[in-house]
Design a protein around this motif. Structure first.
Motif, PDB file in Angstrom:
ATOM      1  N   ARG A 154       5.753 -10.507  -4.651  1.00 12.09           N
ATOM      2  CA  ARG A 154       5.481 -11.906  -4.288  1.00 12.09           C
ATOM      3  C   ARG A 154       4.899 -12.026  -2.879  1.00 12.09           C
ATOM      4  N   TYR A 155       5.215 -11.077  -1.981  1.00 18.52           N
ATOM      5  CA  TYR A 155       4.635 -11.136  -0.636  1.00 18.52           C
ATOM      6  C   TYR A 155       3.115 -11.022  -0.721  1.00 18.52           C
ATOM      7  N   ALA A 157       1.320 -11.645  -3.403  1.00  9.02           N
ATOM      8  CA  ALA A 157       0.806 -12.811  -4.138  1.00  9.02           C
ATOM      9  C   ALA A 157       0.615 -13.990  -3.172  1.00  9.02           C
ATOM     10  N   VAL A 158       1.604 -14.202  -2.316  1.00  7.29           N
ATOM     11  CA  VAL A 158       1.523 -15.303  -1.345  1.00  7.29           C
ATOM     12  C   VAL A 158       0.348 -15.067  -0.396  1.00  7.29           C
ATOM     13  N   ALA A 159       0.223 -13.833   0.095  1.00  8.19           N
ATOM     14  CA  ALA A 159      -0.845 -13.518   1.048  1.00  8.19           C
ATOM     15  C   ALA A 159      -2.216 -13.795   0.433  1.00  8.19           C
ATOM     16  N   ARG A 160      -2.385 -13.434  -0.832  1.00  3.08           N
ATOM     17  CA  ARG A 160      -3.682 -13.678  -1.479  1.00  3.08           C
ATOM     18  C   ARG A 160      -3.932 -15.162  -1.632  1.00  3.08           C
ATOM     19  N   SER A 161      -2.879 -15.894  -1.998  1.00  2.00           N
ATOM     20  CA  SER A 161      -3.066 -17.344  -2.171  1.00  2.00           C
ATOM     21  C   SER A 161      -3.392 -18.012  -0.835  1.00  2.00           C
ATOM     22  N   LEU A 162      -2.991 -17.384   0.275  1.00  2.00           N
ATOM     23  CA  LEU A 162      -3.284 -17.956   1.592  1.00  2.00           C
ATOM     24  C   LEU A 162      -4.668 -17.542   2.095  1.00  2.00           C
ATOM     25  N   GLY A 163      -5.386 -16.767   1.281  1.00  3.15           N
ATOM     26  CA  GLY A 163      -6.777 -16.464   1.621  1.00  3.15           C
ATOM     27  C   GLY A 163      -7.075 -15.016   1.963  1.00  3.15           C
ATOM     28  N   ALA A 164      -6.089 -14.123   1.827  1.00  3.70           N
ATOM     29  CA  ALA A 164      -6.336 -12.715   2.184  1.00  3.70           C
ATOM     30  C   ALA A 164      -6.949 -11.958   1.006  1.00  3.70           C
ATOM     31  N   THR A 165      -7.973 -11.155   1.293  1.00  4.57           N
ATOM     32  CA  THR A 165      -8.581 -10.314   0.250  1.00  4.57           C
ATOM     33  C   THR A 165      -7.602  -9.171  -0.062  1.00  4.57           C
ATOM     34  N   PRO A 166      -7.788  -8.464  -1.188  1.00  3.01           N
ATOM     35  CA  PRO A 166      -6.866  -7.354  -1.493  1.00  3.01           C
ATOM     36  C   PRO A 166      -6.768  -6.345  -0.342  1.00  3.01           C
ATOM     37  N   VAL A 169      -4.660  -7.844   2.409  1.00  2.40           N
ATOM     38  CA  VAL A 169      -3.247  -7.853   1.991  1.00  2.40           C
ATOM     39  C   VAL A 169      -2.661  -6.457   2.208  1.00  2.40           C
ATOM     40  N   THR A 172      -2.425  -5.953   6.103  1.00  3.49           N
ATOM     41  CA  THR A 172      -1.580  -6.856   6.905  1.00  3.49           C
ATOM     42  C   THR A 172      -0.191  -7.105   6.318  1.00  3.49           C
ATOM     43  N   VAL A 173      -0.029  -6.784   5.047  1.00  2.00           N
ATOM     44  CA  VAL A 173       1.294  -7.026   4.434  1.00  2.00           C
ATOM     45  C   VAL A 173       1.895  -5.721   3.895  1.00  2.00           C
TER      46      VAL A 173
END
Lengths: 257, 365
Positions: A154-155, A157-166, A169, A172-173
């Motif tokens: 889910r971390y 998933a959230v990062a992608r929904s906030l605009g991060a490319t794979p 993500v 940075t995550v």
């Protein structure tokens, strides 16, 4: 109570097994020769060669193991199961066999082409790195994958929904969250690489002042009945190995509580 | 406007039926369904994290079904907040702006500062998410989602894990913020309280199918079928026969009781015709006990015998029977009312069912 005594007895006997084996070294230990051997050019060369080769092999293992582990952990693709199984080869196949496989490969047309057009490996320092890389890459990938599997999806998933490319993500995550696992995988791979003998001697041979890593030096000195030299090299390997594992424990990294 | 058009989603052991709904700008649309009804999967599909089997997702008529999640500007807020544990609260809030390379200009800084003030988290910015309480975590998550000015916020049971007192406080905060910023949100939950507090429009999802969509009153008092009615707490359901239909009222013959029942007729009851069977229902909280020993006469008044009382924190659930072998009617009363009535198991009661609160449903099958 009997059960408790039995299991503690087993733990103590394991300790005694290794303690007796190491204690037996003292019988052949000569302090004067020890220092002289330790600071000799040949021993220092072996230490330096081992440290450099193990470090390069570890960097390569983590560099390819990290993205590979991410792919195995996060995506479903054809051949995933096969790749996952192949990672076990360094654990299933003995290092000598693995070295023999590498050596045989360099006798094929493709292997010869690689040696002639890209880089010489057989009886070269690069062969040491290759042998250590082959024995550690699978293990590093497996260890990193275990660490990545523990990060909740889910971390990402959230990062992608906030605009991060794979890729963002991943950088940075995923990597920051699995940092401890990646470091632990690197340290354990390095410890395995520095103690690697079977594959190294098959590919790089045992040439003094050229391909003489610490384990090969132990083998060469024992072959020539140089017990003091053998003990010096064993102690060096022991100190390096135990320091690394202590560092893993000190950093509180997974896998070594 | 965000639209789901004939969307079918397949997972390992789950498949939705064709789903269609639309979320208007500035609206909070609540999808309510029992656990395991596929709500999270639908949310993940809208977010672009799961590929639909069939159908389309549209924004203002433009198909975005295959668009990457990072290009949709749909901020996903999962059940457990999921703040990045390696980043501070401030870094979490700024994450979306930072990774999208938009750059934090002074206007953006002011907006984020305003969000933090409104959500009362400005004193938490330096902290690690691990050191936040449940309510604080939820507020920071909301700030992080709103910071990117999303087209849509996808909320997955956002407050279900909070303590009741914190939950209510967070509901009010959410509503106030929504009134001010008029963001568009799609909420999935199994919690009626959460859905009815936060949403403007509701869709009822049962067994992978959206059974009904409508506003509060429509969904609560005009459920489409028995399954929706049961799911929404209409636990008193009985067979009836339509005897008379007039401009404003419908007269039913209550089959189990052999009694007449008057129902207020609305435009949504136009399907009801004379001399037909139907199902009627009433919520336990809409059944009223007549106070005092003297019987009252009038419409929709019935004598019942109290069989048992099941007590909750503030609400008591009463099970009563109409006559010796008659219909069982459930009644909900508040603590203070029960004390005033002074009733107990075995009491003879008179109950009243308000014609406005009776729900009419087509017969099953």
């Amino acid at each position: 109570m009997k059960f408790r005594a039995l299991v503690i007895g087993c733990a103590v006997s394991i300790f005694l097994l290794y303690a007796i084996l190491l204690f037996s070294l003292l019988g052949f230990f000569e302090a004067g020769n020890f220092v002289e051997t330790l600071i000799s050019r040949r021993v220092l060369f072996s230490i330096r060669l081992s440290l450099i080769a193990a470090t390069i092999a570890t960097i390569l293992s983590v560099a390819i193991g990290l993205p590979a582990a991410y792919a195995l952990s996060r995506y479903n693709f054809r051949g995933k199961q096969l790749i996952d199984t192949v990672l076990e080869i360094p654990m299933v196949l003995s290092p000598v066999s693995l070295g023999a496989v590498i050596l045989i490969f360099f006798n094929t047309n493709l292997g010869e082409w690689v040696q002639n057009n890209m880089m010489m490996f057989v009886f070269e320092v690069s062969g040491i790195v290759l042998a250590q890389f082959v024995t550690t890459a699978g293990i590093a990938t497996r260890l990193i994958k275990t660490s990545l599997d523990e990060i909740p999806l889910r971390y990402e998933a959230v990062a992608r929904s906030l605009g991060a490319t794979p890729l963002k993500v991943f950088l940075t995550v995923t990597i920051p969250l699995s940092k401890k696992g990646i470091i632990a995988a690197a340290i354990l791979s390095w410890a395995k690489a520095i103690g690697e003998f079977g594959a190294t001697i098959m590919v790089a041979g045992s040439m003094a002042m050229k391909t003489e890593t610490i384990p090969i030096a132990i083998y060469m000195r024992l072959s020539s009945a140089d017990i003091t030299g053998t003990i010096v090299m064993i102690i060096i390997l022991l100190v390096i190995g135990m320091s690394v594992l202590s560092a893993v424990r000190f950093l509180g990294l997974p896998g070594h509580d | 406007m965000i639209e789901l058009r004939n969307l079918t989603i397949k997972a390992q052991d789950f498949e939705t039926e064709s789903l269609s709904l639309s979320v208007r700008p500035g609206e909070v649309h609540g999808l309510i369904g029992p656990s395991g009804s596929g709500k999270t999967l639908i949310l993940e599909t809208i977010a672009g994290l799961h590929k639909p089997h069939k159908g389309n997702i549209l924004i203002d008529g433009k198909d975005i079904t295959l668009l990457q999640p990072e290009k949709r500007a749909f901020a996903y807020v999962p059940q457990d907040a999921s703040l990045f544990p390696h980043l501070s609260v401030e870094e979490n809030i700024g994450y979306g702006v930072k990774v999208s390379n938009k750059g934090i200009n002074s206007e953006m800084k002011d907006y984020i500062r305003h969000l933090c003030e409104r959500l009362n988290i400005q004193h938490l910015l330096e902290r690690s998410p691990a050191k936040l309480s449940g309510g604080e975590r939820q507020r920071v998550t909301l700030a992080r989602a709103l910071a990117i000015r999303p087209r849509l916020i996808l909320l997955d049971e956002p407050m279900s894990a909070l303590d009741p007192a914190i939950k209510e406080e967070t509901y009010y905060l959410f509503k106030e913020l929504h009134r001010e910023l008029k963001f568009t949100a799609f909420l999935v939950t199994h919690d009626f309280e959460e859905a009815f507090f936060l949403s403007d429009v509701f869709s009822i999802l049962i067994d992978g199918k959206i059974r009904q969509t409508g506003k509060r009153k429509e969904v609560l008092y005009h459920p489409k079928d028995i399954r929706v009615a049961r799911f929404l707490g209409v636990t008193n359901l009985f067979e009836g026969y339509v005897e008379d239909v007039s401009q404003d009222y419908i007269v039913l013959d209550w089959r189990d009781a052999g009694e007449k029942l008057v129902v207020r007729r609305t435009f949504r009851d136009r399907w009801v015709t004379e001399d037909t069977d139907l199902i009627w229902g009433v919520r336990p909280e809409d059944v009223h006990i007549i106070k005092g020993d003297r019987k009252v006469s009038g419409e929709n008044l019935f004598d019942v015998n109290l069989l048992s009382i099941y007590s909750g924190k503030n609400i008591h659930n009463l099970v009563s029977r109409l006559s010796q072998d008659g219909a069982v009617i459930k009644i909900s009363v508040r603590d203070i009312i029960l004390q005033k009535l002074g009733i107990h198991t075995g009491s003879e009661l008179q109950i009243h069912i308000n014609p406005e609160t009776i729900i009419l449903l087509p017969p099953e099958g």
